[in-house]
Design a protein around this motif. Structure first.
Motif, PDB file in Angstrom:
ATOM      1  N   UNK A 242       0.787  -1.239   0.000  1.00  0.00           N
ATOM      2  CA  UNK A 242       0.000   0.000   0.000  1.00  0.00           C
ATOM      3  C   UNK A 242       0.823   1.296   0.000  1.00  0.00           C
ATOM      4  N   UNK A 243       2.042   1.209   0.420  1.00  0.00           N
ATOM      5  CA  UNK A 243       2.813   2.458   0.534  1.00  0.00           C
ATOM      6  C   UNK A 243       4.177   2.294  -0.130  1.00  0.00           C
ATOM      7  N   UNK A 244       4.177   1.710  -1.294  1.00  0.00           N
ATOM      8  CA  UNK A 244       5.431   1.356  -1.941  1.00  0.00           C
ATOM      9  C   UNK A 244       6.398   2.540  -2.031  1.00  0.00           C
ATOM     10  N   UNK A 245       5.830   3.719  -2.295  1.00  0.00           N
ATOM     11  CA  UNK A 245       6.709   4.873  -2.504  1.00  0.00           C
ATOM     12  C   UNK A 245       7.368   5.378  -1.221  1.00  0.00           C
ATOM     13  N   UNK A 246       6.589   5.363  -0.137  1.00  0.00           N
ATOM     14  CA  UNK A 246       7.122   5.913   1.110  1.00  0.00           C
ATOM     15  C   UNK A 246       7.335   4.833   2.166  1.00  0.00           C
ATOM     16  N   UNK A 247       7.756   3.646   1.728  1.00  0.00           N
ATOM     17  CA  UNK A 247       7.809   2.511   2.629  1.00  0.00           C
ATOM     18  C   UNK A 247       8.545   2.819   3.926  1.00  0.00           C
ATOM     19  N   UNK A 248       9.760   3.339   3.795  1.00  0.00           N
ATOM     20  CA  UNK A 248      10.605   3.604   4.958  1.00  0.00           C
ATOM     21  C   UNK A 248       9.916   4.577   5.911  1.00  0.00           C
ATOM     22  N   UNK A 249       9.337   5.611   5.331  1.00  0.00           N
ATOM     23  CA  UNK A 249       8.711   6.660   6.130  1.00  0.00           C
ATOM     24  C   UNK A 249       7.517   6.115   6.915  1.00  0.00           C
ATOM     25  N   UNK A 250       6.729   5.296   6.241  1.00  0.00           N
ATOM     26  CA  UNK A 250       5.539   4.741   6.884  1.00  0.00           C
ATOM     27  C   UNK A 250       5.943   3.813   8.024  1.00  0.00           C
ATOM     28  N   UNK A 251       6.983   2.991   7.781  1.00  0.00           N
ATOM     29  CA  UNK A 251       7.436   2.085   8.840  1.00  0.00           C
ATOM     30  C   UNK A 251       7.943   2.899  10.040  1.00  0.00           C
ATOM     31  N   UNK A 252       8.704   3.930   9.747  1.00  0.00           N
ATOM     32  CA  UNK A 252       9.202   4.793  10.822  1.00  0.00           C
ATOM     33  C   UNK A 252       8.052   5.386  11.628  1.00  0.00           C
TER      34      UNK A 252
END
Lengths: 690, 87
Positions: free
Chosen positions: A465-475
């Motif tokens: 669902x958040x392929x573009x902002x993966x790192x940011x979403x996990x953070x």
């Protein structure tokens, strides 16, 4: 037997007897390193009877004698403060080891010798390992070891534990000391105190307390110093009248001295120590000592702004290192276990239900454990490295100010950091906290530290669902965890744990290059504590869940249920999930998601594999299915829910052993409640925004 | 203790407000028995002279003394140690 006799007469060594040797010392003296070198890594971790503090023992054979070495937690004196220290003192007092080895940091003789004096007053047979002797030389200290040895009448062996220097001499010293009489040692506390000691001794001689494990002078001294444990012991024996007489003697003494008896006695010990070091230690001036180097580095690393920035970068590097290095190993293990071993077990000529029990229950559980290990190991390796360089002591200092704002002390930062790896060792590491209030509050918030088991869930959903902002979403998920922890701490400060933290007292060791062996040993110990505590529970729970999946209200469904969603939907697990489905109506999660969350209680990463079974797809194809049954918003709220909803089984079991069943159940319920609220908030706020 | 010239320190102060670089003498420690005893045992007795190596103001301090060595004390502890500033 009268009070002043020793409880166990010193028997001369018969070769078949197991000789108990305790290793004690202040924190940060290289005690564990020396223990590891002495036992050659052959140590095992058990529990102290009655409490859940780990007990490290190792057996070695020296010249035909079998010797059991016991590593005691670090202590400064024999008056206990934290749970760890209670154990150390109890062991020396009650189990009466034949020999006690005190590891001393040679760069700080004065403070270390305080414990020596207290041990000598107990009449224990003492050997001193004068450790870090090389550092002392670099600091310009010249210690007259022979002089000190003759004065104290004990063996002093210079050692450099990390380089294995002096270890052989130490083992020889153990044998030499076996048959020597216990030392006689007495400090003169001055006429007034000495008279009071003698008066108490006379009272003690008339009673039966021979099994206290020390001589009557020692007991008298400790009664004068208000030793609560000894007083408790007397009360248990119905010796209140003795205590009453002691109180009278103390009151009498107090009026004569006009000062605190306790302070005076400690002062006398330090005066004695200073007289020793004046005589036997020479200080040369050195230009570039370790202290000046440490001070210079500390100017940056403990700087309120610069230091904090460096800490945050270090933290980032620590996590990056552990996840990046571990991921190939984790993938390899995953392929091996859920692929090869799994199919191998299935081919064995066994009844289907048995082979399924082994492959889908037991192996699945073992697999969960094994897959954790690389990640955990590298994270602990990093933490142990930072610990041994001395940096974590600085982190404690830096965080104190911030931790105080949520009613905790800076000391709590280390358990919280470990919590990002695994909550189990994190909870165990709270034992060093002296304050029970701090300890309970920390245990309450540790489960909100997103452990490595939760990462696969975030990875799966963010990938879809958040392929573009993966790192940011996990953070952001980690951030929500930390925020929830802060809110929880603040809330419980107001409600349950009133008052402030009592703060911390911590040695600031000089910066050192750590020994590789020691770091590995430490990391392995932390992993072991996870395996020992979590191991059996996870495997047993996995088997229970397996059983609940292949049986249903209508009876045995067959092992095919695990692969067949139609069958599985008739299982006990599914029935229960459907029963509580209305509760999760606002989130639009169907029973399959709820079942996965139930599975996830065993270990959170199981959520992913359960989803793939329930949706009847391979894990690789899970993303396609998920993208049809979730929206980015519901996916995010599920991630938040899995982050917060109850500690996993292993954590719950550890909590139970530390703070009891009632408190654990309370934490589980509280966290379920918080998870629900937070996931709901995400959904409604997100719904407004989007 | 806003302005920080040495002369402003007369009387008893909690260790937590003493600035870096100052040497102080411990006068008394207010606190629970366990904590007081712990501090005594590491050598922070009434009368002990200690140097304030680091003070982050309303946070923890780092202190040094011959017996104790270098120690870090949390804010909760530092404010319970009453000291007088030495000249």
């Amino acid at each position: 037997m009268s009070c002043h006799e020793l409880s166990s007469p010193t028997t001369l060594g018969n070769k078949h007897e197991l000789i108990k040797v305790a290793i004690v010392g202040n924190p940060n003296v290289g005690k564990s390193a020396l223990f590891n070198k002495l036992t050659g890594g052959n140590a095992w971790v058990g529990n102290w009877p009655g409490v859940t503090v780990e007990k490290k023992t190792g057996r070695i054979v020296i010249e035909g004698h079998e010797v059991e070495l016991v590593d005691l937690p670090g202590i400064y004196g024999l008056t206990p403060y934290s749970l760890d220290e209670v154990i150390a003192r109890k062991f020396i007092l009650e189990e009466r080891p034949r020999i006690v080895i005190q590891v001393i940091n040679a760069t700080n003789l004065e403070r270390n010798l305080y414990l020596t004096i207290q041990l000598l007053e107990m009449n224990v047979k003492l050997i001193i390992a004068l450790n870090m002797i090389d550092l002392a030389e670099k600091e310009g200290l010249e210690i007259d070891i022979n002089g000190l040895m003759n004065q104290l009448n004990i063996l002093i062996i210079p050692t450099i534990a990390v380089k294995e220097v002096g270890v052989d001499n130490l083992t020889k010293a153990i044998i030499m000391e076996l048959n020597s009489p216990p030392p006689f040692f007495k400090i003169n506390y001055g006429p007034e105190i000495e008279e009071a000691i003698q008066r108490i001794e006379r009272i003690l001689d008339k009673c039966e307390i021979a099994d206290v494990g020390a001589n009557s002078r020692w007991i008298a001294i400790h009664l004068l110093e208000d030793d609560k444990d000894i007083e408790e012991l007397f009360r248990k024996r119905g010796l209140e009248d003795v205590l009453r007489k002691v109180v009278e003697i103390k009151r009498d003494l107090q009026t004569r001295l006009g000062e605190s008896i306790e302070v005076l006695m400690i002062e006398k010990r330090y005066q004695y120590i200073l007289s020793l070091t004046q005589k036997y230690v020479k200080r040369r001036h050195v230009k570039e000592s370790l202290t000046t180097f440490t001070d210079r580095l500390d100017r940056i690393l403990t700087h309120p702004i610069l230091g904090l920035m460096i800490f945050i970068s270090t933290l980032y590097l620590l996590f990056k290192f552990s996840f990046d290095v571990a991921s190939p190993l984790t993938n390899l293990l995953d392929v091996l276990i859920s692929g090869h071993v799994h199919s191998f077990l299935k081919t064995l000529p066994l009844p289907t239900i048995i082979s399924s029990l082994l492959a889908d229950g037991v192996l699945q559980g073992v697999g969960i454990l094994l897959i954790f290990i690389p990640n955990l190991f590298f994270l602990f390796l990093g933490i142990s490295f930072l610990e041994d360089t001395g940096y974590l002591a600085r982190v404690t200092f830096l965080s104190d100010k911030w931790m105080n704002k949520i009613g905790l002390s800076g000391r709590v930062i280390i358990p919280l950091l470990i919590g990002f790896g695994c909550n189990v060792p994190a909870i165990l590491s709270t034992r060093v906290l002296g304050d029970d209030r701090d300890r309970r509050l920390t245990m309450l918030i540790i489960p909100f530290m997103s452990c490595s088991a939760r990462l696969p869930i975030y990875l799966l959903f963010t990938l879809v669902f958040f392929k573009e902002n993966q790192m940011l979403v996990i953070l952001s998920i980690y951030f929500i965890g930390v925020t929830t922890a802060i809110i929880t701490a603040l809330l419980f400060n107001k409600l349950l744990f009133k008052g402030q933290t009592s703060g911390y007292v911590m040695d600031m060791p000089p910066y050192l290059i750590p020994s590789v062996g020691n770091i590995f040993a430490k990391s392995w110990e932390r992993i072991k504590s996870f395996l020992v505590r979590a191991g059996s529970i996870i495997v047993i729970m996995m088997v229970i869940i397996w059983a609940l999946s292949i049986f249903g209200p209508e009876g045995y469904l067959g092992v095919e249920a695990l692969r067949n969603p139609d069958l599985l939907s008739r299982s006990w697990i599914a029935s229960f999930s459907k029963l509580i489905e209305p509760l999760f109506k606002p989130f639009n999660w169907d029973w399959r998601v709820i079942s996965s969350l139930l599975f996830g209680f065993v270990a959170k990463e199981v959520v992913v594999s359960s989803l793939s079974v329930l949706y009847n797809v391979e894990e690789a194809d899970l993303s396609t299915v998920l993208s049809t049954s979730f929206t980015p918003l519901t996916a995010y709220s599920l991630m938040v829910f899995t982050l917060l909803y109850t500690p996993c089984m292993a954590t719950a079991a550890t909590l139970r052993s530390e703070i009891g069943l009632k408190n654990t159940i309370f934490i589980i319920i509280y966290e379920l409640f918080i998870a629900y609220i937070m996931a709901y908030l995400v959904l409604s706020i997100g719904g407004l925004l989007l | 203790m806003g302005d920080n010239s040495a002369d402003t320190y007369t009387g008893l102060f909690p260790l937590s407000i003493i600035e870096e670089g100052k040497t102080v003498k411990v006068v008394k420690i207010i606190g629970g028995r366990g904590l007081v005893r712990r501090l005594y045992e590491i050598g922070l007795l009434p009368g002990a002279e200690i140097e304030v190596v680091r003070n982050s103001k309303h946070g923890p301090v780092i202190i040094r003394n011959k017996i104790t060595g270098t120690f870090s004390l949390g804010y909760g502890v530092a404010k319970k140690i009453m000291v007088e500033v030495m000249q």
